[in-house]
Design an enzyme around this catalytic site. Structure first.
Site, PDB file in Angstrom:
ATOM      1  CB  CYS A  63      -0.929  -0.014   1.217  1.00 37.35           C
ATOM      2  SG  CYS A  63      -1.720   1.560   1.573  1.00 37.35           S
ATOM      3  N   GLY A  64       0.710   2.098  -1.028  1.00 33.24           N
ATOM      4  CA  GLY A  64       1.497   3.318  -1.128  1.00 33.24           C
ATOM      5  C   GLY A  64       1.231   4.294   0.007  1.00 33.24           C
ATOM      6  CG  HIS A  65      -2.478   6.157   0.432  1.00 36.42           C
ATOM      7  ND1 HIS A  65      -2.207   7.454   0.069  1.00 36.42           N
ATOM      8  CD2 HIS A  65      -3.333   5.684  -0.512  1.00 36.42           C
ATOM      9  CE1 HIS A  65      -2.875   7.765  -1.022  1.00 36.42           C
ATOM     10  NE2 HIS A  65      -3.561   6.712  -1.399  1.00 36.42           N
ATOM     11  CB  CYS A  66       0.756   1.433   4.252  1.00 33.63           C
ATOM     12  SG  CYS A  66      -0.958   0.875   4.237  1.00 33.63           S
TER      13      CYS A  66
END
Length: 500
Positions: A63-66
């Site tokens: 996950c990029g946002h993670c």
């Protein structure tokens, strides 16, 4: 709710456009122990039992946002570990098989999801604060203190009440009795959503009123009428009044972080949602804004919420709906069941008329769909929103349909398996193996798509089943053979063959 993942993706795409998630310039050295606890299903219950207050991030490695949140979360954990008492931050890899039930139990539908666990996990609330280290620290320090702060002086009022945020103050002659108890219970329940205070002297408050003796609850807000008073102290009534009053008549969606909480509330409420997207920098902005506010005021209390969005902050919305900037100014209305209506190239004077047509039932719903493929000769057939009913429900065939996302790792692993299944069943004219990009097409309400990949099987007789079996070629073939129906001879056309 039908197509709930679609609704979640839409709001997530919109919100991530302006949620603060700046990367830290400082990197944590590899040899430095992490201040964030790593939990999994084997130690989760034991750990939360040791902590009266614990924050848990459910994440996925891909996950990029993670990944953007990780250094901020680590920095915040390090700072909060020195708080008195220490505030503990933890994380769970929800992508691991062992932790999937744990994530499901805690209502995790996307990444990252952060939860606040109080009283050994007996009280669980969503984390609704900032995503940068300083914001996380400030937000969580407030969460471990009293749910409502006592305002004893004008200085307290100035320090506590932020003019850019909703703040709720209870005014009580005495800090006892049913009204005060209910206010305290509600403050504890809603503390992750709002800041609460209480006082015995209304004159200490901004815009103080000597006539207010209490008990009364005053909600301050940076929009519309600026404050509202409530005197019904029944818990449900008080909570409902606060929820309604804390949403602007028109929610502004731009890149201003202070608007973030109101956008969250806009998407979380159960009303039909009206969204007007325009260029805030254009000369026509004031004309659209005043007309839109006038219309929104007329629909107050009619289960319809209004948002005004700047096109510069709306990339996620346009991706979700499959729209282009040349359609701006445009207005969209989405109902709770996912049904949508759209009018591009709008004029200010058309807003009220268009909404009246919606209320009268004379508008045609908008369906996001990729073009129907001119060629569809791969083993796994491509289905789009505009061809799904013909291929799946009206073909008289047995159809295994995959809903996928192009970025989904599990979907990529499944693709060659489904290709092999389709090749193996190529000679069975009664069976179709198909796939649909659920991020580029609207998913009909018959399907509950909670994640990717999601698979459904529709038999020739119309029986619809969600496929939850194994992911090998043999698993799929065995399932299809056990559940398929014989094709009724009266079916005269095959939409796939017609298409080819």
């Amino acid at each position: 709710m039908a197509n709930s993942v679609g609704a979640w993706i839409w709001s997530a795409l919109l919100l991530f456009a302006f949620i603060a998630s700046a990367s830290s310039d400082e990197s944590v050295a590899e040899e430095t122990p992490s201040a964030v606890l790593t939990l999994d299903a084997s130690n989760f219950s034991e750990t939360i039992a040791k902590h009266p207050f614990l924050v848990v991030e459910f994440y996925a490695p891909w996950c990029g946002h993670c990944k953007k949140l990780e250094p901020e979360y680590e920095k915040a954990a390090s700072i909060l570990s020195k708080h008195d008492p220490p505030i503990v931050l933890a994380k769970v890899n929800a992508n691991e098989e062992i932790n999937k039930d744990l994530a499901s139990t805690h209502g995790v539908r996307g990444f990252p999801t952060l939860k606040i666990l109080r009283n050994e996990g007996k009280n669980i609330q969503d984390y609704k604060g900032p995503r940068d280290a300083d914001g996380i620290v400030e937000y969580l320090k407030k969460q471990v203190g009293p749910a409502s702060a006592e305002i004893k002086s004008s200085e307290d009022a100035v320090n506590f009440i932020d003019e850019k945020k909703v703040f709720i103050v209870g005014v009580f002659p005495e800090y006892s009795g049913e009204e005060f108890d209910n206010f305290t219970k509600l403050a504890e329940k809603l503390r992750s959503d709002y800041d609460f205070g209480h006082t015995s002297d209304a004159k200490l408050l901004p815009r103080g009123d000597t006539a207010v003796k209490g008990p009364v609850v005053r909600l301050f807000k940076p929009f519309d009428e600026l404050f509202v008073d409530f005197q019904d102290f029944h818990l449900d009534a008080l909570e409902g009044s606060i929820e309604v009053a804390s949403i602007p008549v028109v929610t502004i969606f731009d890149k201003e972080p202070s608007n973030h909480p109101y956008v969250i509330k806009f998407f979380n409420n159960q009303n039909a949602k009206v969204l007007l997207f325009i260029h805030f920098s254009e000369q026509y902005f004031d004309s659209f804004k005043s007309k839109y506010l006038e219309v929104a005021e007329n629909y107050k209390g009619k289960k319809m919420s209004f948002l005004l969005g700047d096109i510069k902050a709306s990339e996620g919305a346009f991706q979700y709906f499959g729209l282009v900037e040349s359609q701006v100014p445009l207005i969209i209305l989405q109902e709770n069941d996912g049904k949508k209506y759209l009018k591009p190239n709008l004029e200010p004077d058309q807003i009220a008329t268009w909404l009246r047509e919606y209320v009268d039932g004379s508008l045609t719903p908008f369906i996001k769909s990729e073009p129907i493929p001119e060629l569809n000769d791969e083993p796994v057939k491509v289905v789009v929103a505009n061809s799904l009913r013909d291929v799946v429900f009206n073909s008289g065939k047995n159809v295994l349909l995959e809903f996928y996302a192009p970025w989904c790792g599990h979907c990529k692993k499944l693709a060659p398996i489904l290709d092999e299944v389709a090749v193996s069943l190529h000679d069975d004219a009664d069976v179709i193996i198909a796939k649909m990009d659920a991020t580029a097409n609207d998913v009909p309400s018959e399907f509950q798509v909670q994640g990717y990949p999601t698979l459904y099987f529709s038999s020739a007789a119309g029986k619809l089943l969600q496929y939850e079996g194994g992911r090998t070629v043999d698993d799929f073939i065995d399932f299809i053979k056990k559940n398929k129906d014989s094709v009724v001879e009266t079916i005269q056309s095959d939409p796939i063959k017609d298409e080819l």
